[in-house]
Write an enzyme that holds these catalytic residues in place. Structure first.
Site, PDB file in Angstrom:
ATOM      1  N   GLN A 196     -27.095 -45.792  -1.395  1.00 47.44           N
ATOM      2  CA  GLN A 196     -26.184 -44.649  -1.244  1.00 47.44           C
ATOM      3  C   GLN A 196     -27.016 -43.385  -1.383  1.00 47.44           C
ATOM      4  O   GLN A 196     -27.331 -42.947  -2.488  1.00 47.44           O
ATOM      5  CB  GLN A 196     -25.070 -44.736  -2.285  1.00 47.44           C
ATOM      6  N   ARG A 216     -20.921 -40.687  -4.735  1.00 50.85           N
ATOM      7  CA  ARG A 216     -21.773 -40.007  -3.756  1.00 50.85           C
ATOM      8  C   ARG A 216     -21.593 -40.659  -2.383  1.00 50.85           C
ATOM      9  O   ARG A 216     -21.164 -41.809  -2.276  1.00 50.85           O
ATOM     10  CB  ARG A 216     -23.224 -40.038  -4.176  1.00 50.85           C
ATOM     11  N   ALA A 237     -13.704 -42.349  -3.291  1.00 52.69           N
ATOM     12  CA  ALA A 237     -14.802 -43.189  -2.810  1.00 52.69           C
ATOM     13  C   ALA A 237     -15.799 -42.382  -1.982  1.00 52.69           C
ATOM     14  O   ALA A 237     -15.598 -41.197  -1.717  1.00 52.69           O
ATOM     15  CB  ALA A 237     -14.232 -44.337  -1.992  1.00 52.69           C
ATOM     16  N   HIS A 238     -16.855 -43.063  -1.535  1.00 55.68           N
ATOM     17  CA  HIS A 238     -17.931 -42.366  -0.823  1.00 55.68           C
ATOM     18  C   HIS A 238     -17.475 -41.825   0.529  1.00 55.68           C
ATOM     19  O   HIS A 238     -16.642 -42.398   1.188  1.00 55.68           O
ATOM     20  CB  HIS A 238     -19.178 -43.251  -0.665  1.00 55.68           C
ATOM     21  N   ASN A 239     -18.043 -40.672   0.864  1.00 56.52           N
ATOM     22  CA  ASN A 239     -17.829 -40.030   2.166  1.00 56.52           C
ATOM     23  C   ASN A 239     -16.440 -39.433   2.340  1.00 56.52           C
ATOM     24  O   ASN A 239     -16.085 -38.981   3.425  1.00 56.52           O
ATOM     25  CB  ASN A 239     -18.075 -41.009   3.328  1.00 56.52           C
TER      26      ASN A 239
END
Lengths: 349, 349, 349
Positions: A196, A216, A237-239
């Site tokens: 990540q 991240r 969560a990511h993104n």
């Protein structure tokens, strides 16, 4: 630090009714306030408590003034005015600037004027901590983190490498910013970790509740825009991107790569699935599950309320046969139509 | 540390198309990657971004090669290969071995070669910390804990007395391993605590997300087998066993004494009730509630998606009368059958 | 410290069958216990394991005594007796009194006799920490906090300014007491923070699970009454009151200003919406959503269990048309009634 009603009226643009020399030093509820407190009437559900209040004064709308037995501060926005009065009477605790001797600050990290680092905190290398920032006791800040002026990190917040936090943000205890997103590739029955490598960017005036986690990005950044307010135990969560001035209540969550618009309201326990696009001004009610993108502002719901257990069970069992029930209804409709046809034929004969 | 495409192709068994001397130093998305980055096409949803990519090269399957405007690394498993390339280009940060002067290590604890203990960490007595292990800033490790080689604990992880963690595990901030399970005996309107005397055993290559909690067993151990991947804010209750290579997404949970099989996938927010047995290769979709044991591999669902609020309310109100509705349908079916019988009688007469 | 069966029988009022001189030093499950352990039979589901147990003795009800192949301790309450025996055999670890040299204690804070403060803990100014209290490693305690005698804070607990915690409480790692409640006033597309000036008051004998969050009140206090037991990852919002001896399982939550009665049981993942009043002795089953006040004791449910995915989908699709389906049924009923009327007319003619 007591303040007179006159001063409150002038400062917050209210119409004062009653003795302007009365001083108040705290806020209180209509039922709980004593003569040193100012109260407010914002939610009509509490109107019946107005007549018996012992507060020094009440912040309220003009239409309720006649029912107020004490002084009043009249404004079209009593809740906002109450918020501002409360902030004046109970300002955030001032924190002594400087780094506590038990704290650790890494090489090359720069603290702005007035910044304070609490006991047992650990700040990595190369961080930029803005003016007036408070880093609470036991916080851990990774290398290369940036925190904008006047932001306040409560005790035991974690902000990992490279995350950027704006100005005037408030992060509550246990918040984790910048842990790895949950990404794995499947390879012959096992899972291979996807590194990540993205970051987290948090705008200005963002508040993040206790034990909330914001991962991240996998490659690019997870982004929380200005003015977003997030409650406790929320998962981002990511993104993900959360649009400006959106609020998310406790135990809600947003799965990977989903974009939430601006000024949305996500109620407690609601979740939004991954890779969706939710437009601006969407309200998701308590515990709802969003599994498709939403392109029209409005309110969306998805929770069935609890019932007395035997009633619930009777209906829940029927749910398991809902498709069959619909098919049976279709059969009945067909039989009736056939009969009606026969009847018609009979009538015609 | 830039790597040439040729080196990537050789190392990961790809077929190289294009200039092998091009060097890349990072990964990027198809739309975001610049000429120093390698990208990938794993999810067909992104295929339309392939033609316009400015990446140095794209990892993809043979069937998409014709559409790729730049160099390509062809492999039947582009996502796994991307994971491996990303890990090569962005290896976990190296951490300087040794114990930070602000950390506390209890009597009789042994650290393997290359192990690192960050600032403000507290390690109890009699621990065995393996070679190359990283214990992040502010971690608390109880007495008698064992952590296998190359495992990495992010900042502010808690591992309580006697827990055993395998090799190459990754624990994210706020994780709590080994808190007491939730067990009480009812005695005359009050609750008597059941001492939680079991442990927690975590296998190799397990990853555990931020603020996730894994309780110790009541008598025997809570067990997380090899290769399990757990996301943020997940609850694993006492005496649970999670089978090897199972994944659990954010905000999911498993109640006490339940066994989850191997290679299961539990989606975000899904919960499995207590004392159940879920077999291998079960998929539980988003926010589903499992209340019975499952003995057949397959996909199980239980969530109703949100709808526009007025529509949802209309249907939700009907749900409260679903049993009555089914009874009414039954009455209609009986009436029709009776009528049909009469009709038949009429026809026969 | 082994204890003889005779001593256990006398101390806990059991009827002893078998050799009273046998000594046990631990508890065990029926299937796992060896000859140095005492086991128990409380849940009839484990009855079939009784005949093969290798335990030194089994705590059980009189009715199962005949099936017990080893010594027995007979009592009408085997689970409570087991809890007490286990507590005797595995008492909480004794902690050396005193303040660890790495801990920080603020000015004017007073620690009772026998209190212990672990490494890296930070205690603010003006706190009153009772006799025998344990403050674990890495805890952060704000200014003016009171903690009653014999309470135990596990590592990495946060208790913010002014919170009051009773006697004999147990707080697990990651707990956050007294973070700001989630309160904002809407003002022209932005959110104005409502200062959270209330406190948190926690009674005696309360246990709070890992990473659970309990917010301070907006104006008055959030209150957790005596004997309440709360599991991991639970959210208690501002101004909530939880009645005495209520239990809340993992991942449940209570929204702002709601009052929960005494002796309630809130199962895993259940949520109670804001500003509600739930009476005493209410049971909310797994993952239910309570959106209205409850004034009658009893069990309330609201979760649909997962099904095999294709079956679930078939029914879930029908749910989206449940209102239309009910309308169609009504139309069929009307058509039948009309036809019956016509028939009657026909018959009369």
């Amino acid at each position: 630090m007591p303040v007179t009603l006159r001063e409150l009226a002038e400062r917050f643009g209210c119409e004062l009714h009653g003795d302007g020399e009365i001083a108040v030093s705290r806020v209180g509820t209509l039922s709980g306030a004593g003569p040193d407190a100012v109260s407010f009437l914002a939610n009509p559900a509490f109107r019946r408590q107005l007549g018996a209040t012992r507060a020094a004064a009440v912040i309220l709308e003009e239409r309720y003034r006649g029912e107020c037995p004490v002084a009043s501060l009249v404004t079209p926005k009593p809740y906002v005015t109450y918020a501002r009065v409360a902030a004046l009477l109970a300002p955030p605790r001032t924190v002594e600037p400087g780094v506590h001797p038990s704290a650790v600050v890494g090489a090359g990290s720069v603290l702005g004027p007035g910044a304070a680092v609490g006991p047992q905190a650990a700040i990595g290398a190369g961080c930029r901590i803005g003016a007036g920032v408070v880093v609470g006791a036991g916080c851990v800040i990774g290398d290369g983190v940036e925190i904008g002026a006047e932001s306040r990190l409560a005790p035991r917040v974690t902000v990992l490498e490279g995350a950027r936090i704006g100005e005037r943000c408030i992060l509550h205890p246990g918040v984790v910013i910048g842990a790895d997103g949950f990404g794995f590739a499947h390879d012959g029955g096992q899972w291979v970790k996807i590194p990540q490598t993205g970051g987290v960017v948090i705008g200005n005036d963002v508040e993040i509740g206790a034990n909330t986690t914001i991962d991240r990005g996998a490659i690019e950044d997870t982004v929380i825009e200005d003015g977003v307010k997030i409650d406790n135990l929320v998962q981002i969560a990511h993104n993900v991107r959360i649009g400006a001035h959106t609020v998310m209540a406790g135990m809600s969550g947003v799965a990977g790569s989903t974009r939430i618009g601006r000024r949305c309201m996500i109620a407690g326990g609601a979740v939004v699935s991954n890779a969706l696009d939710i437009c601006d001004d969407v309200v998701i009610t308590i515990r709802s599950i969003v599994t498709r993108s939403i392109d029209a502002p409005g309110t969306y719901s998805g929770a069935l309320p609890a019932e007395v257990a035997p009633e619930w069970r009777r209906n829940a069992v029927r749910f398991k046969h809902l498709d069959a029930l619909a098919e049976r209804l279709r059969a009945v409709e067909r039989a009736l139509a056939r009969r009606a046809g026969e009847q018609e034929q009979d009538d015609e004969q």
